[in-house]
Design an enzyme around this catalytic site. Structure first.
Site, PDB file in Angstrom:
ATOM      1  N   HIS B 217       6.060  -1.977   7.198  1.00  0.00           N
ATOM      2  CA  HIS B 217       5.636  -0.616   7.051  1.00  0.00           C
ATOM      3  C   HIS B 217       6.047   0.366   8.203  1.00  0.00           C
ATOM      4  O   HIS B 217       5.934   1.450   8.429  1.00  0.00           O
ATOM      5  CB  HIS B 217       4.069  -0.484   7.091  1.00  0.00           C
ATOM      6  CG  HIS B 217       3.439  -0.972   5.736  1.00  0.00           C
ATOM      7  ND1 HIS B 217       2.238  -0.176   5.284  1.00  0.00           N
ATOM      8  CD2 HIS B 217       3.768  -1.744   4.892  1.00  0.00           C
ATOM      9  CE1 HIS B 217       2.008  -0.721   4.146  1.00  0.00           C
ATOM     10  NE2 HIS B 217       2.967  -1.637   3.986  1.00  0.00           N
ATOM     11  N   SER B 221       9.881   0.094   2.694  1.00  0.00           N
ATOM     12  CA  SER B 221      10.810  -0.714   1.802  1.00  0.00           C
ATOM     13  C   SER B 221      12.244  -0.159   1.690  1.00  0.00           C
ATOM     14  O   SER B 221      12.441   0.887   1.699  1.00  0.00           O
ATOM     15  CB  SER B 221      10.152  -0.514   0.344  1.00  0.00           C
ATOM     16  OG  SER B 221       8.837  -1.130   0.356  1.00  0.00           O
ATOM     17  N   LYS B 245       1.949   0.046 -10.458  1.00  0.00           N
ATOM     18  CA  LYS B 245       3.066  -0.638 -11.007  1.00  0.00           C
ATOM     19  C   LYS B 245       2.946  -2.265 -10.530  1.00  0.00           C
ATOM     20  O   LYS B 245       3.260  -3.272 -11.362  1.00  0.00           O
ATOM     21  CB  LYS B 245       4.325  -0.114 -10.460  1.00  0.00           C
ATOM     22  CG  LYS B 245       5.723  -0.819 -11.105  1.00  0.00           C
ATOM     23  CD  LYS B 245       6.741   0.138 -10.345  1.00  0.00           C
ATOM     24  CE  LYS B 245       8.294  -0.443 -10.880  1.00  0.00           C
ATOM     25  NZ  LYS B 245       9.173  -0.009 -10.309  1.00  0.00           N
ATOM     26  N   ASP B 246       2.322  -2.640  -9.502  1.00  0.00           N
ATOM     27  CA  ASP B 246       2.235  -3.906  -9.174  1.00  0.00           C
ATOM     28  C   ASP B 246       1.107  -4.520  -9.956  1.00  0.00           C
ATOM     29  O   ASP B 246       1.300  -5.706 -10.265  1.00  0.00           O
ATOM     30  CB  ASP B 246       1.575  -3.929  -7.586  1.00  0.00           C
ATOM     31  CG  ASP B 246       2.774  -3.808  -6.433  1.00  0.00           C
ATOM     32  OD1 ASP B 246       3.958  -3.659  -6.943  1.00  0.00           O
ATOM     33  OD2 ASP B 246       2.538  -3.617  -5.344  1.00  0.00           O
ATOM     34  N   GLU B 289       9.094 -31.960  -5.585  1.00  0.00           N
ATOM     35  CA  GLU B 289       8.964 -30.927  -6.865  1.00  0.00           C
ATOM     36  C   GLU B 289      10.219 -30.081  -6.950  1.00  0.00           C
ATOM     37  O   GLU B 289      11.311 -29.991  -6.043  1.00  0.00           O
ATOM     38  CB  GLU B 289       8.000 -30.086  -6.206  1.00  0.00           C
ATOM     39  CG  GLU B 289       6.379 -30.956  -6.117  1.00  0.00           C
ATOM     40  CD  GLU B 289       6.002 -31.156  -7.544  1.00  0.00           C
ATOM     41  OE1 GLU B 289       5.038 -30.242  -7.967  1.00  0.00           O
ATOM     42  OE2 GLU B 289       6.300 -32.069  -8.312  1.00  0.00           O
TER      43      GLU B 289
END
Lengths: 255, 437
Positions: B217, B221, B245-246, B289
């Site tokens: 922040h 971004s 959107k998220d 894994e």
């Protein structure tokens, strides 16, 4: 545009590498694919089949293989009544105590008890089975790759050994067991178990039935899981659709 | 009452009272409503928030599981099966958690590759990137220890193989391994401490995630064009644009996760882990894994001793160093790639290098799944593609060399010689004037 440029060299490379169908290659054991009532998104257990499978387990497998993660009370899933379960459990004895005198004592098993294993411990199991340990069956379907197909194939896979294949004494040939040398003698043959419901007692049928029973033993939550899953997926599809519409609407003012 | 008059004007009543003492409302307002976000973020930018949500789900399901789990070698396997069979909703919680580990790595790997493609590690986001690398390391440790807890065959033997790696360290190695185990083999003390650490580490991850977000922040971004926000026209508030959107992305992600949980919960796992741990029986193949396979391949790729003048790095230590180096090199990436242009969209050579690097990572994953002396192959569209029977370890070595070559040689070289395409003047410019204009 970039993808188009990629296509030609990619195809050329693939041709050079001479791809072969995945199934046919590798020399690994290929399991047959059987039909199961419990496979697929809407799969369910067939209760009469589970009961038959339980009968096979009880009359044949249970003399060597334990089912220690199951309790007798779990048999109610198969459609047995409380009375039937109580009667079945009471054939087995478990240690309990101490009583008021401080002594440990044996009592008939209750529905709340776990299935009593055929041997008190691993060493006793090995001693009684030529040094081989008969594994517990509670999770066997989940503990083997493609477990249901594997188990049925294994039960039906006691074929004659190919010529020149050396088998030690007391060991059988099995087409589907890794390494093909299995310590367990062929457990099921045609007609071995007599079904009360008149279902033909072929090797194929009994192998299917006991496999279905053990699939239930490994995944008793399967029906609930899949049915919940269908509802969850439908809900999520609707929710995601609405969120998409809302997203489009909110973003319509952004240029 | 006199307090409320001193509070900021936009908050009144109880909100104002709290705000005056603890500025949570202005903080949230600042970080959501006034936090300027580039308006051109594509869907690859969804994966950061997905990772954060996955972390929360993992912690919640994990706490519920811990209430029913016993971290004792005699009870662990049975306690997991009790969760699966007798605890109400236990199977659901465990399958969410178990598949959640895979989902977490899936979104985090995509998040990392997004950062690589768009140059999100470049100034001024180096610390943001490095904090992300710390999160990755913590995740790997957490996932490894979590996988040991069910105390199945793969749990036990995976723990044995991985903890044994530390014995490769010179001088202290052997003692270090005994210290890690709390004994002379992987046993009850190991399991108990792994449980304690598996419970602790997610909260350490939360701490680093907070720092990750603080760093994010500060400068905001990055974006697909890789250029800075220049005017108000370039940005939109995070809320409601990116919250919705998220959320939409979360819906799609939840569908994938639920698909595994309800219809194929063990697809990503190994059947051997449904066999209780037995120190006397080694599984035919010990495989980690899927999310560790590329690193496992790098570990096994070093099959030879490396002479270094006075002393020699033996193959085992070489493999361990290479494996940790594979993560370590990410930390210094901002100083290896010093090309001034962030986004690969404007770097014609780097873009190819990036996609080739993705293929190399997938190749490493495949070689990690195969036995070293097994011929290398992969399955594409139902076809098995072989490479003249060449052993997979050879490919693992080639891929490993390329993995490091990409970071240590190719990126510094491209920083010097690659000529970027012309950058747009601002974020809103190509948005206002569509491509081709």
């Amino acid at each position: 545009m970039n993808l188009k440029k990629l296509t030609a060299p990619l195809l050329l490379t693939l041709c050079l590498l001479a791809p072969i169908p995945a199934q046919a290659a590798g020399g690994a054991i290929v399991l047959p694919e059987y039909e199961w009532s419990f496979s697929g998104v809407f799969g369910t257990y067939d209760k009469p089949q589970l009961q038959r499978g339980f009968q096979v387990y009880k009359e044949v497998c249970s003399s060597c293989h334990g089912l220690t993660l199951k309790s007798y009370r779990n048999l109610s899933d198969l459609g047995y009544s409380d009375e039937e379960i109580k009667a079945f459990a009471s054939q087995f004895e478990v240690w309990d105590g101490p009583n008021d005198e401080g002594d440990m004592f044996k009592r008939p098993a209750l529905p709340s008890d776990k299935f009593v294993p055929p041997f008190p411990n691993k060493n006793a199991a090995r001693a009684a089975n030529n040094g081989a340990y008969p594994p517990d069956m509670s999770l066997i379907i989940k503990a083997r790759p493609d477990g249901a197909n594997y188990l049925k194939a294994l039960l039906m896979g006691y074929d004659p050994a190919p010529e020149g294949f050396e088998l030690p004494a007391g060991v059988s040939y099995n087409s589907y067991f890794p390494g093909h040398k299995i310590a367990m003698a062929q457990p099921l043959t045609d007609g071995q178990v007599t079904y009360a419901d008149g279902t033909p007692n072929t090797l194929d049928q009994m192998s299917s039935d006991v496999t279905a029973f053990l699939a239930w033993a490994a995944e008793p939550e399967m029906e609930e899981r899949k049915q919940t899953g269908v509802r969850v997926m439908l809900f999520l599809i609707v929710l995601t659709g609405l969120l998409y519409l809302l997203k489009k609407r909110i973003w319509s003012s952004v240029h | 009452m006199s307090d409320s008059s001193a509070a900021p004007t936009q908050y009144t009543g109880l909100k104002g009272w709290i705000e005056y003492r603890l500025p949570v409302f202005s903080f949230m307002d600042h970080e959501l409503n006034h936090y300027p976000t580039p308006k051109n973020l594509n869907y690859w930018w969804n994966f950061g928030s997905l990772a954060g949500i996955t972390l929360v789900v993992m912690i919640l399901t994990g706490i519920l599981l811990a209430m029913n789990y016993s971290g004792d070698t005699k009870l662990a396997f049975q306690s997991v099966e009790r969760i699966m069979r007798d605890v109400n909703g236990g199977w659901l919680i465990r399958y969410i958690h178990m598949n959640g580990a895979s989902m977490f790595f899936m979104v985090v790997y995509i998040h990392i590759f997004r950062g690589l493609y768009y140059g999100s590690y470049k100034p001024p986001r180096e610390l943001l990137w490095m904090l992300g690398c710390v999160i990755l390391l913590l995740m790997m440790a957490t996932a490894f220890m979590g996988y040991v807890l069910p105390w199945g065959q793969m749990s036990f033997w995976g723990a044995t193989v991985i903890t044994n790696l530390f014995s490769a360290l010179p001088l202290i190695g052997e003692d270090l391994v005994i210290w890690l185990w709390g004994g002379f083999s992987v046993d009850n003390p190991t399991l108990t401490r792994f449980f304690a650490l598996h419970f602790l580490m997610p909260f350490m991850i939360v701490g680093v995630v907070v720092l990750h977000i603080v760093a994010l922040h500060k400068h905001g971004s990055n974006n697909p064009l890789g250029i800075d926000i220049k005017s108000k026209k370039d940005s939109i508030p995070f809320h409601p644009y990116y919250t919705i959107k998220d959320l939409y992305g979360l819906g799609l992600f939840a569908l994938v996760w639920a698909g595994f949980v309800f219809f194929s919960p063990n697809y990503l796992g190994h059947p051997d882990n449904y066999i209780m741990a037995d120190p006397m029986v080694t599984p035919a193949h010990i495989v980690p894994e899927w999310y560790f396979l590329p690193f496992y391949a790098i570990l096994r790729a070093v099959t030879f001793d490396i002479p270094l003048g006075l002393f020699t790095i033996d193959a085992k230590l070489g493999g361990v160093l290479a494996m940790f180096g594979a993560v370590g090199v990410l930390f210094v990436l901002p100083w290896l790639d010093r090309h001034p242009v962030r986004s690969a969209s404007f770097r014609p050579i780097y873009r190819w290098a990036f996609w080739f690097f993705v293929l190399v990572c997938l190749g490493l994953g495949q070689t990690g799944a195969l036995q070293p002396d097994e011929p290398f192959y992969f399955i594409l569209l139902g076809m098995r593609i072989e490479f003249f029977g060449i052993h997979s370890v050879v490919f693992a070595q080639l891929f490993t060399v390329w993995y490091f070559f990409h970071f240590v040689a190719l990126l510094p070289l491209l920083s010097k010689i690659e000529r970027a395409k012309g950058l747009p003047k601002s974020i809103s410019e190509p948005v206002l004037r569509p491509a081709g204009a």
